[in-house]
Structure formats: C-alpha cells, structure tokens
Design an enzyme around this catalytic site. Sequence first.
Site, PDB file in Angstrom:
ATOM      1  CB  THR A  14      -0.909   0.006   1.256  1.00  0.00           C
ATOM      2  OG1 THR A  14      -1.717  -1.161   1.237  1.00  0.00           O
ATOM      3  CG2 THR A  14      -1.788   1.238   1.293  1.00  0.00           C
ATOM      4  CD  GLU A 128       5.601  14.235   9.881  1.00  0.00           C
ATOM      5  OE1 GLU A 128       6.423  15.083  10.231  1.00  0.00           O
ATOM      6  OE2 GLU A 128       4.613  13.943  10.592  1.00  0.00           O
ATOM      7  CB  VAL A 131       2.533   9.290  14.378  1.00  0.00           C
ATOM      8  CG1 VAL A 131       1.319   9.633  15.245  1.00  0.00           C
ATOM      9  CG2 VAL A 131       3.503   8.425  15.158  1.00  0.00           C
ATOM     10  N   GLY A 133      -0.569   9.189   9.487  1.00  0.00           N
ATOM     11  CA  GLY A 133      -0.646   9.100   8.023  1.00  0.00           C
ATOM     12  C   GLY A 133      -0.118  10.362   7.360  1.00  0.00           C
ATOM     13  CB  ILE A 135      -1.649  14.487  10.204  1.00  0.00           C
ATOM     14  CG1 ILE A 135      -3.067  14.054   9.876  1.00  0.00           C
ATOM     15  CG2 ILE A 135      -1.636  15.750  11.049  1.00  0.00           C
ATOM     16  CD1 ILE A 135      -3.874  13.650  11.106  1.00  0.00           C
ATOM     17  N   GLY A 186      -6.768  -0.614   2.276  1.00  0.00           N
ATOM     18  CA  GLY A 186      -5.343  -0.480   2.595  1.00  0.00           C
ATOM     19  C   GLY A 186      -5.081   0.271   3.887  1.00  0.00           C
ATOM     20  CD  GLU A 189      -0.345  -1.320  10.658  1.00  0.00           C
ATOM     21  OE1 GLU A 189       0.786  -1.782  10.484  1.00  0.00           O
ATOM     22  OE2 GLU A 189      -0.684  -0.204  10.234  1.00  0.00           O
ATOM     23  CE  LYS A 204      -0.371   4.874  13.638  1.00  0.00           C
ATOM     24  NZ  LYS A 204      -1.711   4.662  13.072  1.00  0.00           N
ATOM     25  N   GLY A 309      -3.764   4.952   4.594  1.00  0.00           N
ATOM     26  CA  GLY A 309      -4.021   4.804   3.164  1.00  0.00           C
ATOM     27  C   GLY A 309      -2.802   5.181   2.335  1.00  0.00           C
TER      28      GLY A 309
HETATM   29  P1  NAP Z   1       1.781  -3.983   2.814  1.00  0.00           P
HETATM   30  O1  NAP Z   1       0.738  -3.462   1.902  1.00  0.00           O
HETATM   31  O2  NAP Z   1       1.563  -5.298   3.481  1.00  0.00           O
HETATM   32  O3  NAP Z   1       3.168  -4.000   2.003  1.00  0.00           O
HETATM   33  C1  NAP Z   1       4.331  -4.567   2.513  1.00  0.00           C
HETATM   34  C2  NAP Z   1       5.324  -4.684   1.369  1.00  0.00           C
HETATM   35  O4  NAP Z   1       6.573  -5.144   1.878  1.00  0.00           O
HETATM   36  C3  NAP Z   1       4.911  -5.663   0.280  1.00  0.00           C
HETATM   37  O5  NAP Z   1       5.278  -5.175  -0.993  1.00  0.00           O
HETATM   38  C4  NAP Z   1       5.710  -6.931   0.616  1.00  0.00           C
HETATM   39  O6  NAP Z   1       6.019  -7.724  -0.538  1.00  0.00           O
HETATM   40  C5  NAP Z   1       6.980  -6.314   1.168  1.00  0.00           C
HETATM   41  N1  NAP Z   1       7.664  -7.179   2.133  1.00  0.00           N
HETATM   42  C6  NAP Z   1       7.225  -7.586   3.343  1.00  0.00           C
HETATM   43  N2  NAP Z   1       8.141  -8.373   3.941  1.00  0.00           N
HETATM   44  C7  NAP Z   1       9.186  -8.464   3.078  1.00  0.00           C
HETATM   45  C8  NAP Z   1      10.431  -9.134   3.106  1.00  0.00           C
HETATM   46  N3  NAP Z   1      10.805  -9.875   4.150  1.00  0.00           N
HETATM   47  N4  NAP Z   1      11.259  -9.003   2.046  1.00  0.00           N
HETATM   48  C9  NAP Z   1      10.914  -8.249   0.973  1.00  0.00           C
HETATM   49  N5  NAP Z   1       9.739  -7.578   0.891  1.00  0.00           N
HETATM   50  C10 NAP Z   1       8.884  -7.697   1.925  1.00  0.00           C
HETATM   51  O7  NAP Z   1       2.057  -2.945   4.003  1.00  0.00           O
HETATM   52  P2  NAP Z   1       1.747  -1.376   4.002  1.00  0.00           P
HETATM   53  O8  NAP Z   1       0.322  -1.158   4.386  1.00  0.00           O
HETATM   54  O9  NAP Z   1       2.277  -0.751   2.787  1.00  0.00           O
HETATM   55  O10 NAP Z   1       2.596  -0.923   5.302  1.00  0.00           O
HETATM   56  C11 NAP Z   1       3.982  -0.847   5.243  1.00  0.00           C
HETATM   57  C12 NAP Z   1       4.504  -0.160   6.511  1.00  0.00           C
HETATM   58  O11 NAP Z   1       3.928   1.151   6.592  1.00  0.00           O
HETATM   59  C13 NAP Z   1       4.117  -0.855   7.821  1.00  0.00           C
HETATM   60  O12 NAP Z   1       5.153  -0.656   8.756  1.00  0.00           O
HETATM   61  C14 NAP Z   1       2.866  -0.097   8.265  1.00  0.00           C
HETATM   62  O13 NAP Z   1       2.662  -0.150   9.660  1.00  0.00           O
HETATM   63  C15 NAP Z   1       3.231   1.307   7.831  1.00  0.00           C
HETATM   64  N6  NAP Z   1       2.097   2.202   7.587  1.00  0.00           N
HETATM   65  C16 NAP Z   1       1.050   1.806   6.817  1.00  0.00           C
HETATM   66  C17 NAP Z   1       0.020   2.695   6.568  1.00  0.00           C
HETATM   67  C18 NAP Z   1      -1.160   2.318   5.725  1.00  0.00           C
HETATM   68  O14 NAP Z   1      -2.099   3.139   5.649  1.00  0.00           O
HETATM   69  N7  NAP Z   1      -1.181   1.151   5.094  1.00  0.00           N
HETATM   70  C19 NAP Z   1       0.060   3.996   7.109  1.00  0.00           C
HETATM   71  C20 NAP Z   1       1.178   4.369   7.885  1.00  0.00           C
HETATM   72  C21 NAP Z   1       2.198   3.465   8.107  1.00  0.00           C
HETATM   73  P3  NAP Z   1       4.850  -8.408  -1.398  1.00  0.00           P
HETATM   74  O15 NAP Z   1       4.174  -7.269  -2.120  1.00  0.00           O
HETATM   75  O16 NAP Z   1       5.548  -9.335  -2.333  1.00  0.00           O
HETATM   76  O17 NAP Z   1       3.954  -9.084  -0.413  1.00  0.00           O
HETATM   77  N1  HSE Z   2      -3.241   0.739  10.285  1.00  0.00           N
HETATM   78  C1  HSE Z   2      -2.929   2.109  10.532  1.00  0.00           C
HETATM   79  C2  HSE Z   2      -4.189   2.878  10.815  1.00  0.00           C
HETATM   80  C3  HSE Z   2      -2.201   2.691   9.348  1.00  0.00           C
HETATM   81  O1  HSE Z   2      -5.251   2.377  10.489  1.00  0.00           O
HETATM   82  O2  HSE Z   2      -4.115   3.977  11.383  1.00  0.00           O
HETATM   83  C4  HSE Z   2      -1.729   4.105   9.585  1.00  0.00           C
HETATM   84  O3  HSE Z   2      -0.711   4.171  10.536  1.00  0.00           O
END
Ligand code: NAP
Ligand code: HSE
Length: 338
Positions: A14, A128, A131, A133, A135, A186, A189, A204, A309
């Site tokens: 995502t 940044e 915590v 997203g 903001i 998306g 977690e 956070k 997101g």
């Molecule tokens: P996600 O959609 O599950 O994507 C994770 C990505 O990392 C995927 O492309 C996955 O590969 C790759 N990956 C995971 N383990 C790996 C490994 N061992 N070796 C190589 N590639 C690996 O997760 P996300 O939602 O983008 O979140 C990523 C981070 O951002 C997390 O720490 C999350 O807490 C943080 N975050 C997310 C959001 C949100 O809104 N989603 C907001 C703020 C922070 P594949 O594609 O092949 O599975």
């Molecule tokens: N899973 C987290 C949330 C992503 O819903 O707030 C953003 O940090």
Amino acid sequence: MSKKVGVGLLGLGTVGSGVASILENPENRHPLVNDIQIIQVAVRDLSRKRSSELTNATLTDNPQSVVDDPKVAVVVEVMGGIEPARTLIMRAISAGKSVVTANKALIARHGEEIATAANAAGVYVLIEAAVGGGIPIIEPLKQSLGGNKINKVSGIINGTTNYILSRMANEGVPYTDVLTKAQELGYAEADPAADVEGFDAADKIAILSGLAFGGSIKRSEIPTQGITKLQSRDVDFAKRLGYAVKLLAISERLDPSPQDSNSLPLAVRVKPTLVPLNHPLAGVDGVNNAILVEGDPIGQVMFYGPGAGAGPTASAVVADILNIAGIGQTQKKHNRKP
Ligand code: NAP
Ligand code: HSE
C-alpha cells in the site's frame, strides 16, 4: 543538471506503491521530486502482479541487495514488521545511508537504538509517516512547537478503528463487515489485530510521548484496550445519549511527578472513550485522525487529516525523502561556496 538522489524501496505494498506513484509522476510537485530516482525495490513475492509503474528501477526479493546498492543513498523502509526491517535499517545506517520509515511498531520498540546508531553515523532516520498518516505531526513536535512545555498529547491516531467506529455509528454496519472494507482500502495493518486491539495506537502514542516529553516510553507498560468488544448497539446507545465512541490515545504530564525517578512523569493509555458530540474529536470521522497538543504558552493546537491509506502515507514518506535530499543539496552547494 544536479545528480539524482538514489532511493531504495523496501516494500511495494500500500505505502510503497503510493511512494512510487508520487516519485514516478513529478509534474507540478516540488522541483526536488525530479531529482529523486528509485533504483531498486524489494518485495517478498516477485511473481505477484504489480500495478505501480517503475520506469528504471529493478525489482528484487533480496532486500539486503537494495540496502547495499552503491547507487542507493536513501533507504525507504515500508515493508513493516520488526525483522528483517530492524536489521536492514541498522545495516543502512552503518553504510552511512539515511533512512525513511513508516514503521511505527519498529520505532516504538527500537527507536532509541536506531536513533543512537543514526546519530553516531551522522545520518538521518525520519519517521513522519509513522504517526497520523498524511498529517504533519512529527516535525511540528520536533521543531515548530519546540519552545513549549507540552502538557498533553491526545487524540484519534488509528484510521482503521475510526473508520470502523464511524460507519458503525452512522450506518449501523456490523463491525466485521467494516473491518473487511478497511483492509480492502489499505488502511489496516498486515495483522489487523494491531488496529482493533489498540496496539497500533499504543505504538504511536509511545512515539509521540517520546517526542513531546523527551526520554523513552516503555511500550509494554502502556495500558491498552481496543474496540473488539464493542457492538453496533453500544455505539448506537452512546449516540442517543449524546456521545461518540472514539478510540483515544492519551499521554499527559503528571503533576506532581511520581517518586519513581526511572519513569517519565506521564500517564499514557489507549482506550475506547465516550466523547461528547459537541467536542472537536467527536466530528472526526472515517479514516481521519486528529491529534490535540496542549502546551505552554501555545494553548491547544489540533492536527487533523487522513490518518492511513496509500496517498496520505506516501505524502509523508516523500516529504521525508525530500527533506533528506534537500539537506544534501544545501550541503553540496554550501561545500562549493562556503
Ligand atoms: P503492505 O501493503 O503489506 O506492504 C508490505 C510490502 O513489503 C509488500 O510489498 C511486501 O512484498 C513487502 N515485504 C514484506 N516483507 C518483506 C520481506 N521480508 N522481504 C521483501 N519484501 C517484503 O504494508 P503497508 O500497508 O504498505 O505498510 C507498510 C509499513 O507502513 C508498515 O510498517 C505499516 O505499519 C506502515 N504504515 C502503513 C500505513 C497504511 O495506511 N497502510 C500507514 C502508515 C504506516 P509483497 O508485495 O511481495 O507481499
Ligand atoms: N493501520 C494504521 C491505521 C495505518 O489504520 O491507522 C496508519 O498508521
């Protein structure tokens, strides 16, 4: 023409896809975006079909090769989890590379170790996106509000649970149906228990507390309650009584300080809370987050916007990349013309 700043992306889910989408489409953005180039991208499953356009970058399932690539100056960790993310970040720091990460679970547990290593190596680790997203809240706490004595940081800092609670309250949709939708969008977690059990909000508030009050917070000592026991009828009753149910994270200064000098004088907690409908947090709906910072002399400031997101989170990640690239360029110019 200035030399491009090479970025290595760890993850193309995502957030990673959102980052790629901004960097691959620099038109009408900050001019520095043109100077950033994605060199290598690590994913877990190379056979998965990707929607992101990556013009010149190489896809690999070996994240270490991304960190070790001499053309990569900034490592962007958006893969999530504790390991191998922690080891990869420490490896990047040891190699003198700056890091941008959205990984709050990692920073809440190993932030001190990572910051110490980064300071020793003279590189940046910017968080940044960890915590709130999209903001901007980390930089304001680190810099813009630096002249204040902060007394309280509180608010809604998990988008998934706020999305669920809002739809339960406004449309009476059952909890499990809305959670599935939050995953599709998306917001959630990889293991959504982190959201609905309150662990993500606890990560956070630990990070915000460290920045606002100084020192480190023991993540494991934060009393945490999620929303899994709430039903649509609880949310509905609360509304009829003039309240919204919100998952609040709160960190406030204790006055007077406790006797135990080893712990920061703070009360920190995460729990579902009845918020009067006329309170500013009651109107924060959907995936939005809102963080109230109370300080002396500023009074109360509220930071509001989309808390999860692809787009909003990528906005914060790219801002950190640009900060690092901008510092590099300033230093280069400075070196040329002292
Ligand atoms: P996600 O959609 O599950 O994507 C994770 C990505 O990392 C995927 O492309 C996955 O590969 C790759 N990956 C995971 N383990 C790996 C490994 N061992 N070796 C190589 N590639 C690996 O997760 P996300 O939602 O983008 O979140 C990523 C981070 O951002 C997390 O720490 C999350 O807490 C943080 N975050 C997310 C959001 C949100 O809104 N989603 C907001 C703020 C922070 P594949 O594609 O092949 O599975
Ligand atoms: N899973 C987290 C949330 C992503 O819903 O707030 C953003 O940090």
